[in-house]
Design a protein around this motif. Structure first.
Motif, PDB file in Angstrom:
ATOM      1  N   LYS A 267       0.838  -1.204   0.000  1.00  0.00           N
ATOM      2  CA  LYS A 267       0.000   0.000   0.000  1.00  0.00           C
ATOM      3  C   LYS A 267       0.871   1.251   0.000  1.00  0.00           C
ATOM      4  O   LYS A 267       0.616   2.198  -0.753  1.00  0.00           O
ATOM      5  CB  LYS A 267      -0.921  -0.003   1.216  1.00  0.00           C
ATOM      6  CG  LYS A 267      -2.037  -1.035   1.154  1.00  0.00           C
ATOM      7  CD  LYS A 267      -2.876  -1.017   2.432  1.00  0.00           C
ATOM      8  CE  LYS A 267      -3.949  -2.097   2.403  1.00  0.00           C
ATOM      9  NZ  LYS A 267      -4.712  -2.142   3.688  1.00  0.00           N
ATOM     10  N   ARG A 268       1.899   1.271   0.845  1.00  0.00           N
ATOM     11  CA  ARG A 268       2.803   2.420   0.877  1.00  0.00           C
ATOM     12  C   ARG A 268       3.573   2.540  -0.435  1.00  0.00           C
ATOM     13  O   ARG A 268       3.807   3.641  -0.944  1.00  0.00           O
ATOM     14  CB  ARG A 268       3.791   2.283   2.045  1.00  0.00           C
ATOM     15  CG  ARG A 268       3.196   2.525   3.411  1.00  0.00           C
ATOM     16  CD  ARG A 268       2.785   3.982   3.635  1.00  0.00           C
ATOM     17  NE  ARG A 268       3.884   4.910   3.416  1.00  0.00           N
ATOM     18  CZ  ARG A 268       4.860   5.149   4.293  1.00  0.00           C
ATOM     19  NH1 ARG A 268       4.871   4.528   5.459  1.00  0.00           N
ATOM     20  NH2 ARG A 268       5.801   6.034   4.011  1.00  0.00           N
TER      21      ARG A 268
ATOM     22  N   ALA B  89      13.590   1.891   2.790  1.00  0.00           N
ATOM     23  CA  ALA B  89      13.065   2.964   3.639  1.00  0.00           C
ATOM     24  C   ALA B  89      11.595   2.729   3.956  1.00  0.00           C
ATOM     25  O   ALA B  89      11.155   2.894   5.099  1.00  0.00           O
ATOM     26  CB  ALA B  89      13.263   4.314   2.952  1.00  0.00           C
ATOM     27  N   LEU B  90      10.818   2.337   2.936  1.00  0.00           N
ATOM     28  CA  LEU B  90       9.403   2.031   3.164  1.00  0.00           C
ATOM     29  C   LEU B  90       9.247   0.812   4.051  1.00  0.00           C
ATOM     30  O   LEU B  90       8.366   0.760   4.919  1.00  0.00           O
ATOM     31  CB  LEU B  90       8.696   1.794   1.827  1.00  0.00           C
ATOM     32  CG  LEU B  90       8.599   2.995   0.876  1.00  0.00           C
ATOM     33  CD1 LEU B  90       7.882   2.585  -0.405  1.00  0.00           C
ATOM     34  CD2 LEU B  90       7.872   4.151   1.551  1.00  0.00           C
TER      35      LEU B  90
ATOM     36  N   ILE C  42      12.647  10.204  -1.044  1.00  0.00           N
ATOM     37  CA  ILE C  42      11.979   9.906   0.216  1.00  0.00           C
ATOM     38  C   ILE C  42      12.829  10.449   1.360  1.00  0.00           C
ATOM     39  O   ILE C  42      14.044  10.274   1.385  1.00  0.00           O
ATOM     40  CB  ILE C  42      11.765   8.390   0.380  1.00  0.00           C
ATOM     41  CG1 ILE C  42      10.734   7.893  -0.635  1.00  0.00           C
ATOM     42  CG2 ILE C  42      11.304   8.041   1.798  1.00  0.00           C
ATOM     43  CD1 ILE C  42      10.530   6.395  -0.603  1.00  0.00           C
ATOM     44  N   ALA C  43      12.178  11.125   2.294  1.00  0.00           N
ATOM     45  CA  ALA C  43      12.866  11.658   3.472  1.00  0.00           C
ATOM     46  C   ALA C  43      12.779  10.647   4.608  1.00  0.00           C
ATOM     47  O   ALA C  43      11.709  10.071   4.860  1.00  0.00           O
ATOM     48  CB  ALA C  43      12.238  12.981   3.904  1.00  0.00           C
ATOM     49  N   ASN C  44      13.889  10.435   5.286  1.00  0.00           N
ATOM     50  CA  ASN C  44      13.930   9.541   6.441  1.00  0.00           C
ATOM     51  C   ASN C  44      14.276  10.371   7.669  1.00  0.00           C
ATOM     52  O   ASN C  44      15.298  11.055   7.694  1.00  0.00           O
ATOM     53  CB  ASN C  44      14.962   8.434   6.225  1.00  0.00           C
ATOM     54  CG  ASN C  44      14.893   7.378   7.309  1.00  0.00           C
ATOM     55  OD1 ASN C  44      15.339   7.614   8.418  1.00  0.00           O
ATOM     56  ND2 ASN C  44      14.350   6.227   6.992  1.00  0.00           N
ATOM     57  N   THR C  45      13.414  10.321   8.685  1.00  0.00           N
ATOM     58  CA  THR C  45      13.588  11.128   9.889  1.00  0.00           C
ATOM     59  C   THR C  45      13.835  10.227  11.093  1.00  0.00           C
ATOM     60  O   THR C  45      13.232   9.160  11.211  1.00  0.00           O
ATOM     61  CB  THR C  45      12.343  11.986  10.163  1.00  0.00           C
ATOM     62  OG1 THR C  45      12.058  12.774   9.003  1.00  0.00           O
ATOM     63  CG2 THR C  45      12.558  12.903  11.351  1.00  0.00           C
ATOM     64  N   ARG C  46      14.725  10.656  11.963  1.00  0.00           N
ATOM     65  CA  ARG C  46      14.985   9.952  13.220  1.00  0.00           C
ATOM     66  C   ARG C  46      14.875  10.932  14.372  1.00  0.00           C
ATOM     67  O   ARG C  46      15.405  12.048  14.305  1.00  0.00           O
ATOM     68  CB  ARG C  46      16.371   9.319  13.234  1.00  0.00           C
ATOM     69  CG  ARG C  46      16.731   8.647  14.562  1.00  0.00           C
ATOM     70  CD  ARG C  46      18.128   8.051  14.544  1.00  0.00           C
ATOM     71  NE  ARG C  46      18.440   7.392  15.800  1.00  0.00           N
ATOM     72  CZ  ARG C  46      19.119   7.943  16.801  1.00  0.00           C
ATOM     73  NH1 ARG C  46      19.554   9.185  16.680  1.00  0.00           N
ATOM     74  NH2 ARG C  46      19.364   7.269  17.914  1.00  0.00           N
TER      75      ARG C  46
ATOM     76  N   GLY D  36      10.815   7.483  10.726  1.00  0.00           N
ATOM     77  CA  GLY D  36       9.696   7.576   9.801  1.00  0.00           C
ATOM     78  C   GLY D  36      10.184   7.928   8.422  1.00  0.00           C
ATOM     79  O   GLY D  36      11.242   8.551   8.262  1.00  0.00           O
ATOM     80  N   ALA D  37       9.439   7.523   7.413  1.00  0.00           N
ATOM     81  CA  ALA D  37       9.830   7.797   6.028  1.00  0.00           C
ATOM     82  C   ALA D  37       8.613   8.243   5.232  1.00  0.00           C
ATOM     83  O   ALA D  37       7.515   7.702   5.392  1.00  0.00           O
ATOM     84  CB  ALA D  37      10.455   6.560   5.384  1.00  0.00           C
TER      85      ALA D  37
END
Length: 624
Positions: free
Chosen positions: A444-445, A463-464, A547-551, A579-580
């Motif tokens: 789905k993502r 990442a997803l 895609i942005a990856n946040t920690r 989160g991505a």
């Protein structure tokens, strides 16, 4: 081996940085490379590990039958993984029970001999987590009879040891690991006890562990690297008589050099009465960047258990890295380490590394050996020219050796028209086997992102995958987010979350920016007071549509402290989340909610429905 021989050999190994290329056709070279079917002036090329004859020979070197106090194959080295104990002591690396179990299962798939599952006395949650691993992973026997030893750490006191035994006794192969400091600085300033008292405590507590029914007992003289060798021989001899089966020699503060540490291991083997009846182990910290070198020096000098962590995570500068130690033995064991080998299945290294990184929030630096993003990347023109002509010019191992598959031989490019089967196939090629429900969530993502991006790379997929699969148990889930921001006024965010009772709730807040406003809106719904300690973001690929990856790392204000294994002081745990998303604010909120879920999962402090705002009610405006 005479001590002087071990010292000389270890010193040479530590100081000689030359790369010596074995002659084509030599057994040393064949352990890494295979013959090319096409005629070429350079008759060797990098191989895919699982398909070569040398790999089949390697797999035939079976893991010896497990006996706590000995290893019948003198060349076999046990791998003791302490990711779930020492690794989790890294700031922000707190893991929930579910995450610990997931990692323990992956470690068993990797083939580690011993899993140190935690420090059971630290908190009730730690004890239950270790017990859960013992009941699950500690009872899964594969077709070859392999099942990992499940170990619990304890200080040298009865309460700790009893808690450790309560947790690990459910495993088929339980072990208690107990320790006490032996260096003068620790005995004088931390323990405030005499050497005689320390010896008596260690002996009594090893005996107590044995009296509980534990037949596999590991003893560690903490800070052995700075301890008086004569005192080490004395205390180690006494704990052997009391029932210890493994003697672990820790360089607790990463102080020794490879020549020193190798000599220490050799001297302990030579001068400790009864050492021939136990397994000698190493545990090296990385304060001077020498943990892997010291560990290999210890193995060369006779240690047959090596304590490591995935990605080298751990206290301060971390521990010896499993992937570095294992692949060094894999690549150089035959020719430089007297034929040493392990039972690790290297093809699972990459996936295990990614899982630990995602769950702990400890990002792997790009230049990290073996598993870093740049480990198999070549940008220099000279290097690229060599790689195009013959991969062996600049690669001593293949990415496939550790489970990295970066090219699809079928030429499949994943995009918005790709189906579920194509996604499943590619994830499988990358080493990820997902159950149906998790695959549906990822798909789905994938479709949502593919509608906005022309094609998705492997890095995008991972990442997803991290955002959907490697996450704590969902208590709160982000449904919708809208922000208004810019230079004309205060930023405003409206957030819709699904709560533990499946009721949708909405919160609205203003802030100094879109992320600040969104986080305050989340706080107005969840109502768990936390402090944001760290925030970071990176793009996982190139391009404006990346895609942005946040920690993030947070600390719960009202959380129950846990006992630190070494300092014995109560500490407040911090929790990471990731989160991505192709939207940076959405990515940020996903990471924050993930961290909050981890706090709730650890403390079981799920708020009641009365403490939150229903979507059917008026929205809450938080202006704090």
């Amino acid at each position: 081996m005479r001590c002087v021989d071990a010292m000389s050999a270890v010193s040479a190994m530590a100081m000689d940085h030359r790369v010596i290329a074995p002659a084509p056709g030599s057994p040393a070279f064949q352990c890494k490379l295979r013959k090319s079917p096409s005629p070429s002036p350079a008759p060797w090329k990098c191989r895919v590990l699982a398909s070569s004859s040398s790999e089949r020979q390697f797999l035939q070197r079976k893991r010896p039958i497990y006996v706590p106090s000995r290893i019948d194959d003198p060349s076999y080295v046990r791998i003791f993984d302490t990711t779930l104990r020492d690794g989790e002591q890294s700031p922000g690396a707190t893991l929930t029970s579910k995450e610990k179990l997931d990692i323990a299962r992956q470690l068993a798939k990797l083939g580690v001999d011993i899993i140190e599952a935690g420090f059971p006395i630290a908190s009730p949650d730690d004890l239950l987590a270790v017990k859960g691993i013992a009941l699950d992973v500690g009872n899964r026997v594969d077709d070859d009879g392999y099942v990992p030893v499940i170990c619990g750490l304890s200080r040298c006191n009865k309460a700790d040891i009893a808690a450790a035994w309560e947790a690990v006794s459910h495993a088929l192969r339980p072990r208690i690991h107990t320790f006490i400091a032996t260096s003068e600085i620790h005995m004088k300033h931390k323990l405030r006890k005499s050497p005689d008292e320390v010896v008596q405590i260690a002996t009594d507590m090893v005996g107590y562990a044995k009296s509980l029914g534990c037949q596999d007992i590991e003893f560690s003289p903490e800070d052995a690297g700075r301890s008086d060798p004569e005192f080490l021989y004395r205390i180690l001899a006494e704990v052997i008589k009391a029932g210890a089966t493994t003697l672990n020699i820790p360089d607790t503060v990463g102080y020794t050099l490879p020549s020193e540490f190798g000599r220490l291991i050799a001297m302990i083997k030579e001068n400790t009465p009864g050492s021939q009846n136990v397994v000698i182990s190493t545990h090296c910290q990385n304060d001077l960047g020498l943990a892997t070198a010291n560990t290999l020096a210890g193995a060369y000098a006779g240690a047959r258990q090596l304590e490591v962590t995935i990605n080298g995570i751990g206290e301060r500068a971390g521990n010896a890295s499993l992937e570095e130690v294992v692949m060094a033995i894999r690549c150089r064991g035959d020719e430089q380490l007297n034929g040493l080998h392990t039972g690790i299945k290297p093809k699972h290294i990459a996936v295990t590394s990614r899982m630990v990184s995602d769950y702990t929030g400890m990002t792997v630096q790009p230049h990290k050996a073996i598993v870093g993003a740049n480990a198999f990347a070549h940008e220099s023109g000279i290097h690229q020219d060599g790689m195009l002509k013959f991969k062996g010019t600049y690669e001593i191992m293949c990415p496939e050796d550790i489970g990295l598959v970066r090219a699809d031989e079928a030429g499949i490019v994943l995009g918005k028209h790709s189906g579920r089967h194509a996604l499943k196939t590619r994830l499988s090629q990358l080493g990820y086997e997902l159950e149906s429900k998790k695959l549906d969530d990822v798909f789905k993502r994938f479709k949502a992102v593919a509608d906005k991006k022309k094609s998705l790379s492997d890095v995008d997929l991972e990442a997803l995958l991290s955002d959907e699969v490697f996450q704590p148990e969902v208590v709160w889930a982000l449904l919708d987010l809208q922000v208004v921001c810019g230079t004309l006024g205060l930023s405003t965010a409206t957030v819709k979350l699904s709560g533990p009772d499946n009721i949708q709730r909405v919160g609205t807040s203003i802030g100094t920016g879109p992320v600040d406003a969104a986080y305050k809106a989340v706080d107005s719904i969840v109502q768990i007071p936390v402090t944001l300690l760290e925030y970071s973001m990176n793009a996982v690929t190139e391009g404006i549509d990346a895609i942005a990856n946040t920690r993030v790392v947070i600390r719960a204000e009202n959380s129950t402290p846990v006992t630190h294994a070494q300092s014995t002081e109560p500490v407040q745990r911090s929790f990471s989340g990731s989160g991505a998303s192709e939207d940076v604010t959405v990515s940020s909120v996903r990471a924050y909610v993930s961290a909050l879920n981890k706090v709730i999962g650890f403390s079981k402090a799920v708020p009641s429905s009365e403490s939150s705002v229903s979507a059917t009610q008026a929205t809450t405006v938080a202006t704090k």
